[in-house]
Design an enzyme around this catalytic site. Structure first.
Site, PDB file in Angstrom:
ATOM      1  CG  LEU A   1     -93.412 -48.706  35.805  1.00 54.68           C
ATOM      2  CD1 LEU A   1     -92.432 -49.744  36.253  1.00 54.68           C
ATOM      3  CD2 LEU A   1     -93.962 -47.915  36.959  1.00 54.68           C
TER       4      LEU A   1
ATOM      5  CD  GLU B   1     -84.582 -40.730  18.015  1.00 47.38           C
ATOM      6  OE1 GLU B   1     -83.485 -40.687  17.435  1.00 47.38           O
ATOM      7  OE2 GLU B   1     -85.279 -39.716  18.215  1.00 47.38           O
TER       8      GLU B   1
ATOM      9  CD  GLU C   1     -98.850 -55.000  21.845  1.00 49.13           C
ATOM     10  OE1 GLU C   1     -98.275 -54.172  21.116  1.00 49.13           O
ATOM     11  OE2 GLU C   1     -99.958 -54.791  22.378  1.00 49.13           O
TER      12      GLU C   1
END
Length: 425
Positions: free
Chosen positions: A341, A316, A59
């Protein structure tokens, strides 16, 4: 019903505090700023405040373009960014390191009236912006009592969550109806939110499409990829409890049937599970490396005897996507609803997903229809489809291009959300 809810919260508080301490064994951030979770905050400069609540890391990343737009639109105001998880706060620290004192971070107190009141008195926000799925009955009731508009943006509501909320209708409906403005991610989300009791929710799209992949992550991804040599790379991203075992079992069964020696990257969704996944790899006698053991700048070549890289790092994800050939997005092999995605599409990678995607159903179906993604029905199917794509470079390239185009076509949600919020600014 709200009184009963408050009593349950009160009785549960000692257990909630114990849970913080317990989670803090693996994530020290949970043992920090404990007072904030009870409504106690250090003194801070008093200034007009817009409050954005982003529970966790996902979020917080979604809120980044909106927060930057608010900072530009309201230069005289401070942004208060609150979280519930330590990873959310850590993500905010990294994303907004360049902003300075105009952005302040804090943990939101538990949804107990006196704690929420202390929070509201301390910060005196002029506007509350909740991100995605947060509907807290006491918080919203106290904001309403103090005439603080509450908005819900980038909102999503799955069919499962709707049914759950309807079972608690006498608690949830008053809170839902007290929300002043709702900006939904999709038409199905808006319909479900309306069914919950929210009048006229708008549809603005998903702000995660407006997040720009950091150039540094692309550079790190390229460096990581060079360390793999010519090997093909399959990424299993944001995996959840129960998935890694399925994935590793299928990996062990499928790879010996191939003439290639693909490298698998696994990035568990939650950092407290890094060591657990490492134990699973050892139990399968799979030789692996942990990302944390590699130099950030100059990564030495990784030997062909290494079969798995365990992505035990936070912040990362774009790097891992940049380093792979094909990305599977987790939370979808088991009935947990999947994860978005968008980051994989932003990096132009072919995407695989499982059957359990009810949290992101419309985006997933649109990505599949556009040729950006492919649905698999299990871990064995995941590797079979991945190897089929890797053997067909042209199809793999077409899917990657379709994924990036899908990402570009869905941008603009932040601007539409800002238009809906304008009358509260």
């Amino acid at each position: 019903m709200r009184l009963l809810y408050s009593l349950v919260w009160g009785f549960s508080l000692p257990f909630a505090l114990f849970r913080l301490w317990w989670r803090g064994r693996l994530e020290p951030g949970y043992r920090q700023h404990i007072g904030e979770r009870l409504g106690f905050y250090p003194a801070s400069a008093s200034m007009p405040t817009i409050w954005v609540h982003a529970v966790s890391a996902g979020e917080t990343r979604a809120a980044e373009p909106l927060i930057r737009a608010l900072l530009a639109r309201c230069p005289e105001r401070r942004i208060l960014l609150t979280h519930m998880t330590a990873t959310g706060r850590e993500t905010g620290d990294k994303l907004f390191a360049d902003v300075g004192p105009r952005l302040q971070q804090a943990f939101l107190p538990y949804d107990i009236n006196w704690m929420i009141l202390r929070f509201l008195r301390h910060f005196s926000p002029q506007l509350c912006i909740l991100i995605e799925t947060e509907v807290w009955p006491n918080l919203i009731a106290q904001c309403e009592a103090k005439s603080i508009p509450v908005t819900l943006v980038n909102a999503r509501l799955s069919e499962k969550s709707l049914r759950k909320a309807q079972r608690l209708a006498s608690l949830i409906l008053p809170a839902a109806r007290a929300i002043s403005c709702v900006a939904a991610q999709s038409n199905p989300d808006a319909l479900r939110l309306h069914e919950l009791g929210i009048e006229q929710p708008g549809v603005t799209g998903n702000m995660k499409f407006d997040v720009t992949p950091p150039p540094l992550m692309g550079e790190r991804g390229a460096a990581l990829r060079r360390s793999f040599g010519e090997r093909q790379v399959i990424l299993c991203a944001s995996t959840r409890d129960g998935e890694e075992e399925l994935i590793l079992q299928a990996f062990v069964e499928q790879v010996p049937l191939l003439q290639t020696n693909p490298l698998l990257i696994i990035t568990p969704r939650h950092p407290q599970r890094f060591d657990h996944v490492a134990s699973l790899l050892e139990s399968h006698s799979i030789k692996y490396l942990r990302r944390s053991s590699l130099n950030h700048e100059e990564i030495a070549p990784i030997g062909e005897d290494i079969r798995v890289v365990l992505g035990d790092s936070m912040g990362e994800m774009y790097m891992y996507y940049a380093a792979c050939d094909i990305a599977f997005v987790g939370g979808s092999l088991v009935p947990l609803g999947g994860h978005n995605l968008i980051e994989a599409c932003a990096m132009g990678k072919p995407v695989l997903t499982g059957t359990h995607t009810f949290n992101f159903s419309e985006i997933t179906e649109q990505a599949i229809a556009s040729g950006a993604a492919f649905r698999v029905d299990g871990a064995l199917s995941l590797f079979q489809q991945a190897h089929s794509l890797l053997a067909d470079k042209k199809q793999c390239q077409r899917m990657g291009e379709a994924a990036y185009n899908f990402f570009l076509q869905h941008q603009g949600a932040t601007a539409r959300t800002m238009q809906m919020l304008e009358k509260y600014l």
